[in-house]
Write an enzyme that holds these catalytic residues in place. Structure first.
Site, short mmCIF file in Angstrom:
data_model
loop_
_atom_site.label_atom_id
_atom_site.label_comp_id
_atom_site.label_asym_id
_atom_site.label_seq_id
_atom_site.Cartn_x
_atom_site.Cartn_y
_atom_site.Cartn_z
N ALA B 10 -40.37 105.24 43.56
CA ALA B 10 -39.48 106.41 43.50
C ALA B 10 -38.38 106.17 44.11
O ALA B 10 -37.39 106.33 43.63
CB ALA B 10 -40.28 107.34 43.95
N ARG B 21 -24.53 104.27 39.47
CA ARG B 21 -23.55 105.36 38.80
C ARG B 21 -22.46 105.57 39.37
O ARG B 21 -21.17 105.80 39.28
CB ARG B 21 -24.38 106.67 38.97
CG ARG B 21 -25.40 106.74 37.63
CD ARG B 21 -25.42 108.16 37.49
NE ARG B 21 -24.70 108.85 36.56
CZ ARG B 21 -24.81 109.29 35.34
NH1 ARG B 21 -25.93 109.44 34.83
NH2 ARG B 21 -23.76 109.99 34.80
N CYS B 42 -48.59 109.83 41.93
CA CYS B 42 -49.17 111.32 42.01
C CYS B 42 -50.26 111.61 40.62
O CYS B 42 -51.04 112.35 40.77
CB CYS B 42 -48.10 112.19 42.04
SG CYS B 42 -46.78 111.80 43.12
N ARG B 70 -28.97 100.00 32.85
CA ARG B 70 -28.26 100.28 34.18
C ARG B 70 -27.90 99.02 34.79
O ARG B 70 -27.19 98.97 35.84
CB ARG B 70 -29.21 101.15 35.14
CG ARG B 70 -29.78 102.38 34.38
CD ARG B 70 -30.52 103.03 35.38
NE ARG B 70 -31.10 104.37 34.79
CZ ARG B 70 -31.78 105.19 35.13
NH1 ARG B 70 -32.51 105.25 36.33
NH2 ARG B 70 -32.31 106.20 34.49
N VAL B 80 -41.34 90.62 49.54
CA VAL B 80 -40.34 89.98 50.48
C VAL B 80 -41.17 89.86 51.86
O VAL B 80 -41.83 90.82 52.38
CB VAL B 80 -39.25 91.12 50.98
CG1 VAL B 80 -38.37 90.85 52.15
CG2 VAL B 80 -38.61 91.53 49.76
N ASP B 262 -41.28 106.80 51.17
CA ASP B 262 -42.51 106.97 52.00
C ASP B 262 -42.55 106.19 53.33
O ASP B 262 -43.32 106.24 54.36
CB ASP B 262 -43.79 106.18 51.30
CG ASP B 262 -43.88 107.49 50.07
OD1 ASP B 262 -43.25 108.59 49.94
OD2 ASP B 262 -44.94 107.26 49.29
N ASN B 284 -37.67 110.44 45.90
CA ASN B 284 -36.69 110.37 44.96
C ASN B 284 -35.39 110.87 45.65
O ASN B 284 -34.37 110.36 45.29
CB ASN B 284 -37.05 111.38 43.71
CG ASN B 284 -37.71 110.52 42.79
OD1 ASN B 284 -37.52 109.48 42.58
ND2 ASN B 284 -38.70 111.24 42.10
N TYR B 405 -39.26 141.10 37.89
CA TYR B 405 -40.45 142.05 37.67
C TYR B 405 -40.41 142.33 36.19
O TYR B 405 -39.63 142.69 35.53
CB TYR B 405 -40.50 143.11 38.31
CG TYR B 405 -41.32 144.17 37.71
CD1 TYR B 405 -42.76 143.66 37.58
CD2 TYR B 405 -40.98 145.44 37.37
CE1 TYR B 405 -43.71 144.70 37.01
CE2 TYR B 405 -41.74 146.28 36.59
CZ TYR B 405 -43.30 145.90 36.57
OH TYR B 405 -43.95 146.87 35.95
N TRP B 413 -44.66 145.20 42.63
CA TRP B 413 -44.36 144.64 44.20
C TRP B 413 -44.71 143.25 44.09
O TRP B 413 -46.10 143.18 44.19
CB TRP B 413 -45.02 145.56 45.28
CG TRP B 413 -44.32 146.76 45.65
CD1 TRP B 413 -44.90 148.07 45.13
CD2 TRP B 413 -43.33 147.01 46.38
NE1 TRP B 413 -44.14 148.91 45.96
CE2 TRP B 413 -43.09 148.64 46.39
CE3 TRP B 413 -42.48 146.26 46.93
CZ2 TRP B 413 -42.06 148.96 47.20
CZ3 TRP B 413 -41.26 146.77 47.59
CH2 TRP B 413 -41.14 148.12 47.92
#
Lengths: 432, 432
Positions: B10, B21, B42, B70, B80, B262, B284, B405, B413
């Protein structure tokens, strides 16, 4: 201390209840012109559709419950003919005088005058009260019409047309303005759904009383207007919207007289201008604040974002804040983007949801959103934007909100975040 | 200008994409240790459950797509072994040296050490990568166990236990702490759902490596820890959470070196303290900002509210902000209320939803919420609170939010408004 509340639906009963909780010793009387109190008028289209079986289901409370549990005296069939503020009296149609120390005006709204001469015809209806809905439902049952014309494309007109379409072969909507009084995604969605569901929609149409000679059934939903005649005659000021002008404590210009609900205007939190938008949820909140003020407490109703959700032909359509056109009129320099997205992770076969987001080019401020989609996530997304608008967030703040993600509930980039990102880019003139 | 990104899930891919970009001329290389990139970890519990048929569905992009669309060079199987920042080089396990001008560290997290000695046994699994999930699914298919033990009651442990319960007669969860590391409504909901669905749950249990002799199948989900060894060895500082310390532009203490996802910590918007909460949606966003910074743009990641949603045994459970215990530890004076409500108008047979709302008695500030319920409105309600927390709203502001509502979507409510009202009252010491 005597509190009199005129009107026994959302705002009036909220005011009475709140005053009772804050002041156990107040004498509280609610005067309701009709026979029912506390009914959920928002449910009437669903009653018509058959999803709600009985009007009793829409009645949340009875006068007896208010009497017993809250020591609030509720009189139905009690029409107030005049308010004599100099003597602090409400005068009933029969002449009876009800004295007050504090007064809450919650007289609501009524169908606007358009096509009013039609109303006496037996095939012409409004859908404003339970009685209206019962009459219309009986007409459908007994006469079995095959077609109907709905005048008006506001949310009540649309919900009514959608409900009628479940019973009738042919339903046409005639409206003076755009559906929901909006352009952009909201209007386009309504047009698309009408087409998909065989509902005719003609806009730019002024309905004259004589214009519908062949119609089997006509339902007039050409908007509402605030019920302010009684208040005006008593010297209560109305604002530019035509509804009663109130402070954020719901005070009118007369000492000890408060107004709340569909007869009162409030402040639009995005434009900062007075606005009149008769909706049940707003009426309840205003009513609570009016009741608190009448009981001497200091609470405040900050205003509204213009949040609204409706179901039309099975699809949720929700708006909050200003769309491009309204933003321009309010003096902003709006930029609008539209994003189509899935409302869950792709592998969960989410529904499509479409978002339209508007911001102000000058300072990056978020101005409003429209969301349409097929499930109940729509309301949550519009509410998230409503919170952001209330906090005067910028589009960049929206883009970085920490929204919930799990595959069954949202895509990893929530549609709101994607739309925020694209709007931020559009406001930079397309630069990344 | 050469950008090297370590990690191809991610955060790493978001960083690479954002940099591309913003800077069409940058040479961008992503080094991913595993064979897959861009997979939605996930979704692994849903793969296990059978709702997601193939791991390919969880793979959002291939290296070829990044290359082609890209111009981002993605190398899989590229581990690595060291970062030599003095020479601006990433050294691969095979000895190859990859030079960089800017470096984004997105090395993610890994299952925590608890029960590590167990891992070599053939009936012991983790559920962190696609390979893990494939191994476990094959074990279920071939060995057909009738029972399993899940170690850990965080969201991964719970989702895994729920998924296993759809296949197995007996599932037990063993956890050192409370479910989801929380008390209150979140923990109680998990306990209740475990009971209802025949899942054993034992808390206060320290699992030793030898403690599970009879278990047919063991899945270790005892939390995650950030993958920071590589960064630390290169002189990148970690914070009190153990994850990499970064500025709001995702800069580490080393010039030109950024961290995201993470492996990095961020700021908790309610407590103001550093926090480490490895979630895909945060990864992300952090990745995007890291990529922008690496490309020389000024963007900022403000932090998180700790928003999380999961589905457990068919029920949505969502949290944001601080619960009572966490708030106390952060120096607040929390007050918590709990409200049960329907998530639609009563006559629409809404689902029950339960809300727990926490505020600070000293100044009325909103601190956090837990929402559970059966449908997708849960996420929207928690997101609305997340927006309110981000804006540092008071409970009284929440209570007056202009939420959508209509009978099919919410009660007049909204549960959030009811909870806000009750919390405001509780903070006044129960006075109306």
């Amino acid at each position: 201390m005597k509190l009199v509340v005129i009107g026994g639906v959302a705002a009036g009963l909220s005011a009475a209840s709140r005053a009772r909780r804050l002041d156990p010793s107040m004498e509280i009387t609610v005067l309701e012109r009709g026979q029912r109190i506390a009914y959920g008028a928002c449910g009437l289209p669903y009653y018509l559709e058959g999803q709600v079986r009985s009007l009793d289901q829409l009645t949340l409370h009875t006068p007896q419950q208010f009497e017993r549990h809250r020591r609030i005296h509720v009189r139905t069939g009690a029409e107030v003919a005049a308010i004599v503020h100099a003597r602090r009296e409400a005068v009933l149609a029969g002449g009876e005088r009800i004295p007050y120390d504090r007064l809450v005006i919650a007289t609501g709204a009524r169908p606007a005058a358009a096509g009013i001469a039609l109303r006496d015809r037996e095939n012409v209806f409004t859908l404003h009260t339970g009685t209206d809905a019962e009459r219309l439902a009986a007409f459908l049952r007994v006469r079995r019409p095959s077609s109907a014309v709905v005048v008006g494309a506001g949310y009540i007109g649309l919900e009514t047309a959608g409900a009628l379409r479940t019973h009738l072969k042919q339903v046409r909507i005639l409206s003076r303005g755009q559906p929901l009084g909006r352009g952009g995604l909201a209007a386009e969605t309504v047009r698309r759904l009408c087409e998909l569901n065989g509902i005719g929609l003609e806009t730019g149409v002024t309905v004259r009383d004589t214009a519908l000679p062949g119609a089997e059934l006509i339902v007039l939903c050409a908007g509402l207007e605030p019920n302010v005649a009684l208040a005006r005659e008593a010297g209560v000021e109305t604002g530019g919207t035509g509804a009663i002008r109130v402070s954020d404590r719901m005070e009118t210009n007369l000492g000890g007289v408060y107004a709340a609900g569909d007869c009162a205007e409030t402040t639009h939190l995005v434009s900062g201008s007075p606005v009149w938008l008769p909706l049940g949820t707003t009426a309840n909140k205003m009513g609570r604040v009016a009741g608190a003020s009448a009981a001497g407490a200091r609470e405040r109703f900050p205003g509204i974002c213009g949040t609204m959700i409706m179901r039309f032909c099975g699809v949720a359509l929700a708006v909050t804040g200003l769309d491009g056109e309204a933003a321009r009129q309010a003096g902003f320099e709006p930029v609008t983007v539209r994003v189509e997205s899935l409302d869950k992770a792709a592998y969960f076969r989410g529904h499509k949801t479409t978002l339209e987001l508007t911001g102000d080019r000058r300072n990056g401020r978020l101005l409003g959103a429209v969301v349409t989609g097929e499930d109940s996530a729509t309301g949550g997304r519009i509410n998230t934007v409503a919170a952001a608008l209330t906090a005067r967030m910028n589009v960049e703040d929206l883009e970085m909100l920490d929204l919930a993600y799990a595959p069954p509930y949202a895509p990893v980039w929530d549609p709101l975040l994607i739309a925020g990102r694209q709007l931020a880019r559009a406001m930079r003139g397309g630069r990344d």
